[in-house]
Every structure is written in structure tokens, then in C-alpha cells.
Design a protein around this motif. Structure first.
Motif, mmCIF file in Angstrom:
data_model
loop_
_atom_site.group_PDB
_atom_site.id
_atom_site.type_symbol
_atom_site.label_atom_id
_atom_site.label_comp_id
_atom_site.label_asym_id
_atom_site.label_seq_id
_atom_site.Cartn_x
_atom_site.Cartn_y
_atom_site.Cartn_z
ATOM 1 N N GLY A 49 -10.329 0.426 -11.254
ATOM 2 C CA GLY A 49 -9.191 -0.200 -10.574
ATOM 3 C C GLY A 49 -9.033 -1.659 -10.955
ATOM 4 O O GLY A 49 -10.013 -2.391 -11.052
ATOM 5 N N TRP B 200 -2.132 -2.624 -7.152
ATOM 6 C CA TRP B 200 -3.165 -2.358 -8.143
ATOM 7 C C TRP B 200 -2.857 -1.067 -8.888
ATOM 8 O O TRP B 200 -2.067 -0.230 -8.443
ATOM 9 N N ARG C 52 -11.562 2.382 3.741
ATOM 10 C CA ARG C 52 -10.940 2.408 2.408
ATOM 11 C C ARG C 52 -9.617 1.629 2.394
ATOM 12 O O ARG C 52 -9.265 1.001 1.398
ATOM 13 N N THR D 217 -4.896 2.199 -10.760
ATOM 14 C CA THR D 217 -6.184 2.887 -10.812
ATOM 15 C C THR D 217 -6.099 4.016 -11.834
ATOM 16 O O THR D 217 -5.124 4.784 -11.855
ATOM 17 N N PHE E 204 -0.547 4.868 1.129
ATOM 18 C CA PHE E 204 -1.927 4.995 0.668
ATOM 19 C C PHE E 204 -2.813 5.531 1.793
ATOM 20 O O PHE E 204 -3.683 6.382 1.574
ATOM 21 N N LEU F 80 0.836 -1.216 0.000
ATOM 22 C CA LEU F 80 0.000 0.000 0.000
ATOM 23 C C LEU F 80 0.866 1.259 0.000
ATOM 24 O O LEU F 80 0.583 2.237 0.696
ATOM 25 N N PHE G 219 -8.246 -6.111 -2.358
ATOM 26 C CA PHE G 219 -8.579 -5.404 -3.583
ATOM 27 C C PHE G 219 -9.228 -6.327 -4.611
ATOM 28 O O PHE G 219 -8.768 -7.432 -4.844
ATOM 29 N N ALA H 161 -8.736 -1.716 0.201
ATOM 30 C CA ALA H 161 -7.537 -1.784 -0.633
ATOM 31 C C ALA H 161 -6.763 -3.072 -0.380
ATOM 32 O O ALA H 161 -6.196 -3.673 -1.305
#
Length: 639
Positions: A108, A116, A82, A118, A56, A30, A89, A86
Motif C-alpha cells: 500500500g 491510497w 483497520r 493497494t 471501505f 475512504l 495511512f 486506513a
């Protein structure tokens, strides 16, 4: 000229910055890996949030606190939700209106290596056009306009879903290719059959486990792929697996002589129906050879324990009988009594010979494989056996596809084949007749020696018991230990013995021994021989010179170490026990990594700790050894 990594990264950043959409890539931890300039501009992010490594969670906290997601009751809960999304995901597409009144689509997609990517697209103009269409097209029904808007949203979501599907498809294709490559590299055949027993999957390794079988067997039945004889052996296990019973068993493929271990597992998902059978099969021929040899060794040890005491007592009794009969013979007995004494002496001596043969079968025996040139070996065997055959019985020898030397215990093989030839001679009788001896390889797994004769063949009882000790069909003339000895020596070598009758009459014996090509002889080298016994040093020196090697001699570790730097020295062959304070193991340790190859020789027993320590680190040659054993040992010494 190839570009550098810095140039490649610069070109990548330039290309990303030309994209009109915002893009960000976070890794599996992240943390930001890559983003473009549009990402910073769209969300008005400070520089610290667009620097690689930015967390993140901190980025989301900044956006929540700034009101990017509208009013929230609990900012930390919104951040936590959130972040948890994530971590778990999944591909997604959504559209939302930002506090500024502009609309953005968020698409995403997870990455195979974790993390990931996005993509954020400003769709404000699309939304404005939808609103204008609704305002200016009063003639259109409300339902039509709503459907058009929903269709537009659905198309955009479908496009995003198709992109995610393409990525997932590529990942699955790559995973399938990797899985197939892995299974095809395994030394086993992995397959699946449906309920109709037709193959639906194979890693194409069937012909490496069972020679002369096809590799592409998908769509074939088991009988078509394996042949009716082999399939008949595994069909019961397949039927049991289709009924829900897994199993593992071993069988022999008659054509190749390979020993196969197969596992059958029902293909069932949960409590659902059984859709087929997974099959895993491996070639365990070498394992079986070693296992049979070990089992025969244990049997011999047990037989030796049981017979040694009895043999000792019988030997004493026979000695007493021989002594008493000799005394009777000296008393001047009448002719009839003298004949009885002579017969008793002959029977007693035959009993002594029988005890010797029992001891040779049950006693300890060590295999001594050497390189054997089979055409020459069998030619010599024919010369050896010829004088024992009557004029009316001929011996035919045929050797095929065995030009390369193979590793065999030559003495044991000679004894076995001579025994079979002489048994065949007795079965033919006065003749005329023919004894045929042939040898050929079987799929580079076995060497098969076949002895046939034109005699009367085996009786049913003989086929069942011929290899049992003391079973004989020769009456008082046979000891019943001949075939038992052949069976013992063959099994001890990891081989098999099979007796049968020929359709045209006569007996057939198939003796199979493991096929092991002999390594090439070592080229002429310079050898430093270290041995403190003058007699042994002279003997080994002559063996080495007969093999074409140059020899330098030393009697102690210190003397040898002083000679170890000679140019061209290839091998140091040293005894473990040497004159002086240092052993051969000390010498090898001191010379390790300095150039010449190192090997030790010893007469210490296997259980001796010094021998065990030496064998764990260096090549070891047990004493006593002959020139053939030495010739086979030298190429195996690691460089």
C-alpha cells in the motif's frame, strides 16, 4: 483528433483489467475510486463492493465476517482497527495466508491528493517453491534455508519500499519546486546563511530589492553579495541572530537609495544549536516616502498651531508700530530723528515679511504634482535665475536620462532650486565662480537634483543646523528660513535633502524626489461636460479643447442623460452639485455600465459625506484644478 473523457476512462479500465495483480484505490473519504476485475475475483466480492463510492468500512466488515482475516474475538473491533489504520495511512508491505490456504502480498502507498492505492499479488507459487526447496534439500542446513526464505521476503519488502520511496521522492521534488516557485514570486528576498555567513539558500530576488546585486548568491559571503558598505549595516544584526536574538530593522542602500526592511531569525531546531540565520528583506522605499511626507505634514500642522496665535499678536504689534512711526514722521522731526524713523519702518516691514514666510512654511499646503518635462523646466529655470547672478558667476545645467515627463510639484521644485542657486551665489560672493545644477534618475527610484558651487562650503555648525528654522550664516541679512523651506517642501513630497562639502572646495546639496513617470496623455475623445455654472463650464470646456478633446455640454442631469447615448461618447465629466432635483452622483449611477467612462468633479471638502460616497465609487477631480491637473486626471478614469 483528441479522445473524449469516456474513451479515456474505457481505455484505463481495459488496461487495469489486463493486470494480473489485484488493485484498488480508495480516496481520502475512504470510498472506492477505482479497482480492476482481478480485485473482485481474488476476494470474491459482490458487485456492490466494487462499485465506485463503496465504503471501505463496509468492505472490511464483509471480509471480516466472511473470515478473510481468520477467527477474530470481536468483529466490530477488528473493523474499527483497520478503519483507523486506513485514516492514518502509511506505506506498508506484508504477506499473509488467506483462509483458502493461498498466500497474498499486500503493498500500500498513499497518494499526494489523499487516499491510497493497494496492490495485491498472489505469491502462493513462490511459497510452494520455498517449501519444496526445504523438503528436497536435506543436505542444506536448516539455517541456510531459513536465511534464504527471509532474504526472499526481505527482497520483496525492499522492492515495495523502493516503490514507496520513489513516490515520496517525487512528491518531495514536486513540493520543493512548488515552494521555490512561490518564494520566487514574492516581492521580497528570502535567504539563509550558515554560521560562516555564506548563503546556503536564496529565492533569487535580491536584485529586485537592491538593484545591481547578483541573483545567484549561494556560496557567496554577505560582503560579496551585498557589497562592503551595505553588509556593514546588517552584520551586527546577523551576529545577534547567530547568538539567538531575532531582530527587524531598516537601512538605506547608499548606491540605489532604496530603503530596506530586513528581518533576521535564528535557525534553531528546538533547544539545539543555531545553524545559521533566515533573512527576509523588502523594499519599503515608497512606504518610507509616504511615511516621511505624512510626518512632515503633522509637523507643519503642529507648527501652524504654535505660531498662528503668536503671528497674529506680532502682526498687531507691528501694525501699531508702523502707525506710530508714520505719525512721528509727519511731525517734522530733525534729520537725525527722521533717519531713526525710516530705519524703524524698514525693520517693521521686514518683520511683516518674516511673518509671511513663517506662515508659508507652517501653514497648510497641498501637493499639486503635474507632468514636468525636466529638460525644458530646468532650461526655463536657468533663464529665470540668470539675471540674479553677477557677471562673474556662471550657471551650468546638466540633465541626463530624463527625457520622459515625470510627476512633480513644479512650483515647489522651482522655489527650492531657485533658493539653492541664490544661496550658492551668496556663498561664492563677488566671484568669479561656478554654480552647477544637475538632474538624473537613481535606479528608477529617485530623481536626484545636485547643486554645487565653488564657494567656501558649509561650516561644521551649518552642516548640522542648516535646515533648522531661523539658523543663518548671513548675519542680519538672512532670515534663516530658506533651507528650512527647501527641506520642508522636499520632505512633504516624500524626498530627502543632504548637505555636504566637496573635496575640491565648495558646497554640495543633493535633493532627491520620488521618481514617478507621468502617464501618457489621453488621446482625443468626445467628452460630455455637465456643469450648471456657465463660467466654470466655459473654463473647463476650453481646457478640454486645448487638450484636443471634443466637448458636448449639459447643465443638468436630465439633459446629460438624454445626450449619453450619442455615438462615440467616451467620457462623462460631471459636477456633483447640479441644477434640478438630481445630482451628478445620481447621473453617474444611472449611466454606470452603459458605455462611457464616468468621472465626477467637486469643490466639496474631503470630509463631506457626499464627496466621500462619490470618491468610493467613481474617479473624482477636486476643484479648483488647472489644465495640467486635468490632463493628468483624464487617463486615470477607469473604463
Amino acid at each position: 483528433m483528441p479522445i473524449s473523457d469516456d474513451e479515456r476512462n474505457s481505455l484505463t479500465r481495459t488496461g487495469l483489467n489486463l493486470i494480473q495483480q489485484a488493485l484498488s484505490i480508495f480516496d481520502r473519504d475512504l470510498r472506492l475510486a477505482v479497482c480492476n476485475r482481478r480485485y473482485q475475483e481474488m476476494f470474491s466480492l459482490p458487485d456492490r463492493f466494487v462499485t465506485p463510492g463503496a465504503a471501505f468500512e463496509e468492505t472490511i466488515r464483509y471480509l471480516v465476517q466472511r473470515g478473510e482475516y481468520g477467527p477474530v474475538a470481536d468483529a466490530e473491533e477488528a473493523v474499527k482497527a483497520r478503519v483507523e489504520a486506513a485514516r492514518a495511512f502509511v506505506p506498508h508491505y506484508l504477506e499473509r495466508m488467506r483462509p483458502s490456504g493461498r498466500w497474498v502480498s499486500v503493498e500500500g502507498v498513499p497518494l499526494p491528493q489523499g487516499g491510497w492505492v493497494t496492490v495485491y499479488t498472489d505469491i502462493t507459487e513462490v511459497r510452494i517453491q520455498q517449501q519444496m526447496l526445504r523438503a528436497r534439500s536435506a543436505e542444506l542446513s536448516e539455517e541456510l534455508l531459513s536465511n534464504a526464505e527471509r532474504l526472499s521476503e526481505t527482497n520483496r519488502a525492499l522492492s515495495a519500499a523502493n516503490s514507496a520511496l520513489e513516490i515520496v521522492t517525487a512528491q518531495l521534488t514536486e513540493m520543493e519546486a512548488r515552494t521555490r516557485l512561490t518564494t520566487e514570486m514574492m516581492p521580497a528576498h528570502i535567504a539563509h546563511v550558515g554560521r560562516d555567513l555564506r548563503y546556503t539558500y536564496t529565492n533569487r530576488r535580491l536584485n529586485s530589492v537592491i538593484p545591481d546585486r547578483p541573483s545567484d548568491i549561494i556560496g557567496l559571503t554577505g560582503a560579496e553579495a551585498l557589497g562592503p558598505l551595505t553588509f556593514a549595516k546588517i552584520e551586527p544584526a546577523l551576529r545577534r541572530a547567530l547568538a539567538g536574538e531575532p531582530s527587524v530593522f531598516e537601512f538605506t542602500d547608499e548606491d540605489s537609495g532604496r530603503r530596506i526592511r530586513a528581518a533576521f531569525t535564528p535557525d534553531r531546531m528546538g533547544e539545539g544549536p543555531i545553524n545559521g540565520v533566515y533573512i527576509l528583506s523588502m523594499d519599503i522605499t515608497e512606504e518610507t516616502q509616504a511615511r516621511n511626507a505624512l510626518l512632515q505634514t503633522r509637523r507643519r500642522e503642529l507648527a501652524a498651531q504654535l505660531t498662528s496665535g503668536l503671528a497674529h499678536d506680532f502682526a498687531n504689534l507691528l501694525t501699531i508700530i508702523l502707525g506710530l512711526q508714520s505719525r512721528l514722521d509727519r511731525l517734522g522731526l530733525p534729520p537725525g530723528a527722521r533717519d531713526l524713523v525710516t530705519s524703524t519702518l524698514a525693520a517693521t516691514r521686514r518683520g511683516g515679511t518674516l511673518l509671511d514666510r513663517i506662515a508659508s512654511i507652517s501653514g497648510h499646503r497641498t501637493l499639486r504634482p503635474v507632468a514636468v518635462d525636466l529638460p525644458a523646466f530646468l532650461s526655463d529655470l536657468g533663464l529665470l535665475a540668470g539675471p540674479a547672478l553677477p557677471d562673474g558667476i556662471r550657471l551650468e545645467i546638466d540633465v541626463r536620462d530624463l527625457a520622459r515627463p515625470v510627476l512633480l510639484d513644479a512650483d515647489a521644485l522651482q522655489d527650492s532650486l531657485l533658493n539653492l542657486i541664490l544661496n550658492a551665489k551668496d556663498a561664492i560672493g563677488r566671484g568669479p565662480g561656478c554654480i552647477a545644477l544637475s538632474a538624473h534618475p537613481v535606479h528608477d527610484t529617485w530623481i536626484e537634483f545636485t547643486v554645487t558651487d565653488t564657494g567656501t562650503g558649509f561650516s561644521p555648525q551649518a552642516l548640522e543646523r542648516a535646515t533648522d528654522p531661523f539658523f543663518t550664516t548671513k548675519g542680519g541679512e538672512g532670515s534663516g528660513l530658506g533651507l528650512s523651506m527647501v527641506y520642508d517642501q522636499t520632505t512633504l513630497s516624500g524626498g530627502t535633502l543632504r548637505l555636504s562639502n566637496r573635496p575640491e572646495g565648495g558646497a554640495r546639496i543633493d535633493l532627491r524626489l520620488p521618481y514617478r513617470p507621468a502617464p501618457a496623455l489621453a488621446p482625443p475623445r468626445m467628452v460630455l461636460l455637465v456643469e450648471d455654472s456657465d463660467d466654470i463650464r466655459e473654463t473647463v470646456r476650453e481646457m478640454l479643447r486645448a487638450l484636443g478633446h471634443s466637448v458636448i455640454e449639459a447643465a443638468s442631469a436630465d439633459e446629460a442623460e438624454a445626450l449619453a447615448d450619442l455615438p462615440g461618447l467616451d467620457l462623462v465629466l460631471t459636477d456633483i452639485h447640479l441644477r434640478g432635483p438630481r445630482t451628478g452622483l445620481d447621473l453617474a449611477t444611472a449611466l454606470q455600465g452603459k458605455g462611457p467612462r464616468l468621472a465626477l468633479m467637486t469643490s466639496l471638502p474631503p470630509a463631506d459625506p457626499t464627496r466621500a460616497a462619490a470618491a468610493a465609487r467613481f474617479a473624482l477631480l477636486p476643484k479648483p484644478f488647472d489644465a495640467a491637473t486635468l490632463a493628468q486626471f483624464l487617463p486615470t478614469v477607469p473604463g
